[in-house]
Structure formats: C-alpha cells, structure tokens
Design a protein around this motif. Structure first.
Motif, PDB file in Angstrom:
ATOM      1  N   MET A 129       0.859  -1.183   0.000  1.00  0.00           N
ATOM      2  CA  MET A 129       0.000   0.000   0.000  1.00  0.00           C
ATOM      3  C   MET A 129       0.897   1.235   0.000  1.00  0.00           C
ATOM      4  O   MET A 129       1.779   1.368   0.842  1.00  0.00           O
ATOM      5  CB  MET A 129      -0.884  -0.002   1.241  1.00  0.00           C
ATOM      6  CG  MET A 129      -1.702   1.249   1.419  1.00  0.00           C
ATOM      7  SD  MET A 129      -3.354   1.224   0.736  1.00  0.00           S
ATOM      8  CE  MET A 129      -4.129  -0.115   1.587  1.00  0.00           C
ATOM      9  N   LEU A 130       0.672   2.138  -0.939  1.00  0.00           N
ATOM     10  CA  LEU A 130       1.426   3.385  -1.027  1.00  0.00           C
ATOM     11  C   LEU A 130       0.645   4.514  -0.358  1.00  0.00           C
ATOM     12  O   LEU A 130       1.192   5.289   0.411  1.00  0.00           O
ATOM     13  CB  LEU A 130       1.715   3.740  -2.489  1.00  0.00           C
ATOM     14  CG  LEU A 130       2.404   5.077  -2.721  1.00  0.00           C
ATOM     15  CD1 LEU A 130       3.828   5.049  -2.173  1.00  0.00           C
ATOM     16  CD2 LEU A 130       2.406   5.433  -4.202  1.00  0.00           C
ATOM     17  N   ILE A 131      -0.638   4.609  -0.700  1.00  0.00           N
ATOM     18  CA  ILE A 131      -1.505   5.653  -0.169  1.00  0.00           C
ATOM     19  C   ILE A 131      -2.722   4.988   0.454  1.00  0.00           C
ATOM     20  O   ILE A 131      -3.333   4.121  -0.155  1.00  0.00           O
ATOM     21  CB  ILE A 131      -1.931   6.644  -1.282  1.00  0.00           C
ATOM     22  CG1 ILE A 131      -0.709   7.431  -1.785  1.00  0.00           C
ATOM     23  CG2 ILE A 131      -3.021   7.587  -0.797  1.00  0.00           C
ATOM     24  CD1 ILE A 131      -0.986   8.345  -2.962  1.00  0.00           C
ATOM     25  N   ASP A 132      -3.037   5.411   1.662  1.00  0.00           N
ATOM     26  CA  ASP A 132      -4.151   4.851   2.416  1.00  0.00           C
ATOM     27  C   ASP A 132      -5.300   5.859   2.431  1.00  0.00           C
ATOM     28  O   ASP A 132      -5.131   6.989   2.904  1.00  0.00           O
ATOM     29  CB  ASP A 132      -3.662   4.553   3.840  1.00  0.00           C
ATOM     30  CG  ASP A 132      -4.633   3.721   4.642  1.00  0.00           C
ATOM     31  OD1 ASP A 132      -5.593   3.177   4.062  1.00  0.00           O
ATOM     32  OD2 ASP A 132      -4.425   3.621   5.866  1.00  0.00           O
ATOM     33  N   GLN A 133      -6.448   5.454   1.897  1.00  0.00           N
ATOM     34  CA  GLN A 133      -7.626   6.323   1.838  1.00  0.00           C
ATOM     35  C   GLN A 133      -7.912   6.894   3.225  1.00  0.00           C
ATOM     36  O   GLN A 133      -7.955   6.169   4.207  1.00  0.00           O
ATOM     37  CB  GLN A 133      -8.820   5.511   1.327  1.00  0.00           C
ATOM     38  CG  GLN A 133     -10.081   6.303   1.137  1.00  0.00           C
ATOM     39  CD  GLN A 133     -11.200   5.460   0.543  1.00  0.00           C
ATOM     40  OE1 GLN A 133     -10.971   4.434  -0.073  1.00  0.00           O
ATOM     41  NE2 GLN A 133     -12.427   5.906   0.729  1.00  0.00           N
ATOM     42  N   GLY A 134      -8.079   8.212   3.301  1.00  0.00           N
ATOM     43  CA  GLY A 134      -8.381   8.872   4.561  1.00  0.00           C
ATOM     44  C   GLY A 134      -7.159   9.397   5.302  1.00  0.00           C
ATOM     45  O   GLY A 134      -7.299  10.184   6.240  1.00  0.00           O
TER      46      GLY A 134
END
Length: 155
Positions: free
Chosen positions: A47-52
């Motif tokens: 995971m590079l970018i985590d929603q929120g």
C-alpha cells in the motif's frame, strides 16, 4: 536496484497518456529536482496511499504499475491504473485534504517521493523549478478532472 533521476526523467518523457506529468525541465533542472526527491522501491501488493490518511507526499512513478481504488459502502471499486511516467498523490498535495483513495503496487514498482517539506525547501531555493513542477502537477489534475472516468482518481 540503483535508480537515478535520469531513469525517472526517461520514464516521464516516454509517458504518452492523456494526463501525463510533463514538466518542461532542462537536464540541469532534472538533476536539481532529484536532490529534492527520495527513491522509493515498492514491492508487489504494498500500500502506497491509504484512503483517509493525512499526508501530502506526491509520488512520481519510474517503473511498475499502481492500482487506485476506493472502499465505499458497496465495497472496493478500482478507479485507475497508473503506469511509469505518471504521478500520484497530487490531489492531497494541493488540497491538504485526506487521501481520497487507496493506491497499491500491482507488481514491483520504483517511485520517487517528494514531501511537502522538501517542496517548500525547493520553492525557497529554486523558485523557477518549483513553479514548473507545480504547473505540471496542476496540469495533471486539470486533465484528470476534465476526463470523467479519471476525475475520481485524483488522489
């Protein structure tokens, strides 16, 4: 695998997608930009970018493929696939809002990251370079916003 800013420059120059990140930089400016970026190898499934998440880092994709998706009430929905020469994280970079989607490496990927602190440093020391990068990132957002399927993929 050792990576250089020339490798990123090559990937960006070969990207012919509609929403390509396309700054007008000299070889010397690319070298200077490289001093403000950090290479980031990303293994498959990472995971590079985590929603929120509250993070303003912007990422430049040198190699590999990233999947952009959101998790909503009806489950997970894929929004976009981003390839070498593209950029991700541009929405939160400008808006300071939480991340709007998850971004995961679909295979091994090589990225370069620029934090908001490093960008501020570049803006102070190399304002012309920072302006060109800003305009090129803004163009990516503008093109993604005009293209309805990609509009929701502004992360």
């Amino acid at each position: 695998m050792s990576s250089t800013i020339q490798d990123l420059c090559r990937a960006i120059s070969q990207n012919t997608s509609y929403d390509a990140f396309a700054p007008s930089l000299s070889a010397q400016q690319w070298e200077m930009l490289g001093t403000y970026l950090q290479p980031l190898p990303l293994p498959p499934g990472q995971m590079l970018i985590d929603q929120g998440a509250q993070d303003r880092t912007v990422y430049f994709i040198q190699s590999g493929t990233l999947s952009v998706h959101v998790i909503g009430s009806s489950g997970q929905m894929q929004l976009a696939i981003l390839n070498a020469g593209s950029v991700v994280g541009e929405g939160a970079f400008f808006s300071r809002l939480p991340r709007s989607a998850n971004v995961i490496a679909t295979g091994p990927a090589m990225l370069w990251r620029m934090t908001s602190i490093r960008f501020a440093e570049m803006a102070n020391r190399q304002p012309a370079l920072a302006l060109e990068v800003t305009l090129a990132l803004g163009a990516v957002i503008a093109k993604r916003m005009v293209n309805k399927p990609k509009r929701v993929a502004v992360t």
